[in-house]
Design an enzyme around this catalytic site. Sequence first.
Site, PDB file in Angstrom:
ATOM      1  N   ILE A  41       0.815  -1.216   0.000  1.00 48.45           N
ATOM      2  CA  ILE A  41       0.000   0.000   0.000  1.00 48.45           C
ATOM      3  C   ILE A  41       0.842   1.256   0.000  1.00 48.45           C
ATOM      4  CG2 ILE A  41      -2.098  -0.942   1.028  1.00 48.45           C
ATOM      5  CD1 ILE A  41      -0.992   0.077   3.753  1.00 48.45           C
ATOM      6  N   GLY A  42       2.109   1.097   0.170  1.00 48.87           N
ATOM      7  CA  GLY A  42       2.950   2.282   0.173  1.00 48.87           C
ATOM      8  C   GLY A  42       4.403   1.881   0.108  1.00 48.87           C
ATOM      9  N   GLY A  50       8.429   3.790   0.689  1.00 50.78           N
ATOM     10  CA  GLY A  50       9.214   4.989   0.952  1.00 50.78           C
ATOM     11  C   GLY A  50      10.677   4.639   0.888  1.00 50.78           C
ATOM     12  N   SER A  51      11.480   5.522   1.402  1.00 46.30           N
ATOM     13  CA  SER A  51      12.911   5.299   1.326  1.00 46.30           C
ATOM     14  C   SER A  51      13.363   4.160   2.240  1.00 46.30           C
ATOM     15  CB  SER A  51      13.649   6.581   1.693  1.00 46.30           C
ATOM     16  OG  SER A  51      13.202   7.038   2.947  1.00 46.30           O
ATOM     17  N   MET A  52      12.544   3.846   3.214  1.00 44.43           N
ATOM     18  CA  MET A  52      12.943   2.784   4.137  1.00 44.43           C
ATOM     19  C   MET A  52      12.549   1.406   3.632  1.00 44.43           C
ATOM     20  SD  MET A  52      14.262   4.223   6.925  1.00 44.43           S
ATOM     21  CE  MET A  52      13.844   3.523   8.505  1.00 44.43           C
ATOM     22  N   GLY A  53      11.545   1.339   2.831  1.00 49.00           N
ATOM     23  CA  GLY A  53      11.084   0.049   2.366  1.00 49.00           C
ATOM     24  C   GLY A  53       9.653   0.153   1.934  1.00 49.00           C
ATOM     25  N   VAL A 104       5.476  -0.856   2.410  1.00 44.92           N
ATOM     26  CA  VAL A 104       4.471  -1.049   3.447  1.00 44.92           C
ATOM     27  C   VAL A 104       3.346  -1.888   2.849  1.00 44.92           C
ATOM     28  CG1 VAL A 104       2.836   0.114   4.976  1.00 44.92           C
ATOM     29  CG2 VAL A 104       5.033   1.182   4.495  1.00 44.92           C
ATOM     30  N   LYS A 110       5.355  -2.339   7.837  1.00 46.89           N
ATOM     31  CA  LYS A 110       6.496  -1.699   7.175  1.00 46.89           C
ATOM     32  C   LYS A 110       7.624  -2.719   7.114  1.00 46.89           C
ATOM     33  CE  LYS A 110       8.818   2.761   7.423  1.00 46.89           C
ATOM     34  NZ  LYS A 110       8.713   4.076   8.078  1.00 46.89           N
ATOM     35  N   ASP A 150      10.442  14.745  10.605  1.00 47.59           N
ATOM     36  CA  ASP A 150      10.046  14.501   9.218  1.00 47.59           C
ATOM     37  C   ASP A 150       8.548  14.743   9.052  1.00 47.59           C
ATOM     38  OD1 ASP A 150      10.503  13.939   6.578  1.00 47.59           O
ATOM     39  OD2 ASP A 150      10.481  11.764   6.808  1.00 47.59           O
TER      40      ASP A 150
END
Length: 894
Positions: free
Chosen positions: A126-127, A129-132, A134, A149, A260
Amino acid sequence: MDNHIHGVPAVSSKRAAAMNALPKIKISDPPNRHPNLIDAFMQSPSHQTHPKSSVDPVGSTFSPHISSSALGPKRSASARKPLPTSPNRSREHGLRVPATSSPLNSDDKPRERRKVIGNYVLGKTIGAGSMGKVKVAHHIKTGEQVAIKIVTRQNPDSQKLKIPSQETLKAAQSEKNREIRTVREAALSTLLRHPYICEARDVYITSSHYYIAFEFVDGGQMLDYIISHGKLKEKQARKFVRQIGSALKYLHHNSIVHRDLKIENILISKNGDIKIIDFGLSNLYMRQSRLRTFCGSLYFAAPELLNAQPYIGPEVDIWSFGIVLYVLVCGKVPFDDQNMSALHAKIKKGTVEYPSYLSGDCKSLLSRMLVTDPLKRASLDEILNHPWMNRNYDGPMPSFAPERSPITLPLDQSIIKEMNGFDFGPPEKINRELTKVISSEAYQSLAKTGFYSGPISADKKKTFFEFRIRHAAQDIENPILPSLSISSNVYDAFHPLLSIYYLVLERKQYDRGGTWNRFVKTPVSSVPSSPIQTQSFSRSLPPMPEISDNPVITKANEPNDDDLSRITRKLSLVRGKPSPETQSHLPSPSTLEKKSSSIFRRFSSRRKQSRSSSSNRSSSSTLQISAPLEATQSPVVPRTKVSSKPPISYKNKVLNSGNIGRSTSVREGRYAGVDKALDSPVNDSTLTSGVPPAVQHNRLLNPRGASLGRGKIADATFKQKQVLSDTMGEPIGKHAEAKSQEKVDPIKPVFLKGLFSVSTTSTKNTETIQRDLIRVMELLDIEYKEIKGGYSCIYRPQGNVPNTLLTTPAKANNNQSRRLPSGGSSFSTESYGYVPDTVQVGTSEEPVSSVLMFEIYIVKVPILSLRGVSFHRISGNSWQYKTLASRILNELKL
Ligand SMILES: Nc1ncnc2c1ncn2[C@@H]1O[C@H](COP(=O)(O)OP(=O)(O)OP(=O)(O)O)[C@@H](O)[C@H]1O
């Protein structure tokens, strides 16, 4: 309609044709992965002390879920075989179970196998980002939805190279930092308890990944909300802003700075309340220490970060808060420029243009928040008490911090043991340092009288604080930020150790205490002979009370790889049921602000709007629709449900690792470094003619989106190992129109939480909207697949194709101007990504990608017989996405 409008090549049927089904991702832990230094944080009682460990403890007390075959090579092997669907098996980590075990699969379509992590069956992405990435997941027993996540762990091989290159070292450091951030995020998110902050439910660690299960926030992203609704009316914005303010108050009170805060990190629940997510950049602060990691997202970043000025913490959140408020009420960011260094300069200068439609109070508040000098910037208390914030309310919203009493010695060792994940060091050290804090004159004085009367001077750094009961900042010898110089009580951010002690204590009480352990490690079946490594080790941190923003791991205290290499650990936290008394301190969000909720219950008819004015929609054209009674029982947006269809995948269209262009956050970047690099002379042509005609044209056509659509991406310095193909479906392609009409599930009603913009609603019927959507997607060269209720889309800019809407930036050959040749709308920093603190951001030569993944749903507006479209971003640069969404809406001419 001209199919080559704006120079965009019509239809990319080649792309659609090239989509071949990918094999499903196999998520199995590669053999011989070993835990790394992050395991240092997992100092917990041995798993053997938890006899209930194999029992699913859902809803009761913590249990570590020992799963002997859960991880490692053995598990991988067994995972390849079809598995029985017994609950015991399905609970095992990393196993794939047929989706039939999922209560969410109600149809009789062929079942795909889904991965199980702990108590959760993973669903679609579903999403990202820079971390991985989700993924949505649901609890095996309760069916509760969560958002998991998934962050890849450091590749041990990167540490084992004999002669590591500088790049390898950088990459390894970067990965290490990411892990530190992940652990910190997990540690914090499992402790925080606030109605407007997204809580983590469980955390699992396998040999290759971290899995943090968050409560699922089902109303979408604030960014999508803005896309759907345009800028908000001040009254609507106020509700959200009060909630954000309350959450920040709670965080700052607990010595936590988010760092952030941005529109993308604010989600909306189906009650229409906000939830702040993404604590990946957060840290603990102390009033007399300075943080030195200059991170965040450029458009939302305080000027002092760009100037590499050490900062205390809360003041940078307050700046970001101001930007968020501006975006909500203006629908655009206050500082924007095609050119990165010009953008930096604008932020540093801080000249804000206030649109004439803003109320005086709103301008006044914004002008107190967006103050470049952090010393002069408003404190959070000032903001919360500002007249704009409290119009039509009785007063500021509370912080929801529980009542606290002074801590007395001796300390509770069971709490100390749980204070891990924050680089505090081993329990003995925490105990020692906390004892010092509590025995200090400052603490004792304040605990007794609420007032510390001792000396305060610059050289008192390691004693405590410049406390004053009320507004006594002017008495203090040090120049102290107004927001930080006043503390009304001893519990308010007195010291991070104390704050975390309180948070653990409160969490334990909330979860009925006693049996609760935050981090528990378990051995894996593949290495049965490995004892649990109970050794603890600490990082070389600056001695407390200073907070290390960027902990450095030294050889001396680093975990020995060999000691750890055969152990795979799982970190799990399962919350028990709250006791009634502790439950009571947190009212349900929906009951918190009854007054403001009424804005989501209003009703008005859709304004007829002439096509000629459709390109210039403003808030005045906002449609207000009431939510029917059943709204609360129904899914608000179709995407929040896990589709019962098998996950769809773009054939042969795995997105390359490193090619997800979102990553709005600068992880430990040094803005100053960027700035320095970018302040070098800039090629004039990039300043003046950086926007290709197509995009300029687009802006003209799309004034609403244009304001947010003029940032640039610099170069990406992070790589994401994201394989999102498992979220995508069979291509519909050019000829799918008729098919899609048969196949698309009945369009879900959207029970509006609030308002729906006329640009996203229409009296056209579903079929027409589908047809139009397909036409527009093909026109804009968007790859699309049918999913339940809409389309899953990828926009894959092609750098070598001129005049596409968004293109990948040219590989930066120097640091002078990093920009999207196409003028794509992105935050500059989005591409900096995750870099070691010691490396200056902006020096990487990695190209950035602006691949966007998103979904478009066709929704039904009840009662009014309207249809609408709603967007959901999966990954990719936020502001490019916003521009593209606006472009689609423009072309759709709803
Ligand atoms: N609890 C949640 N409920 C629903 N969706 C979520 C949740 N948490 C995250 N998401 C989705 O996943 C996306 C990425 O999450 P998040 O921002 O935490 O990742 P990240 O890798 O830290 O991103 P960034 O690069 O911005 O730091 C969010 O924008 C949101 O769409």
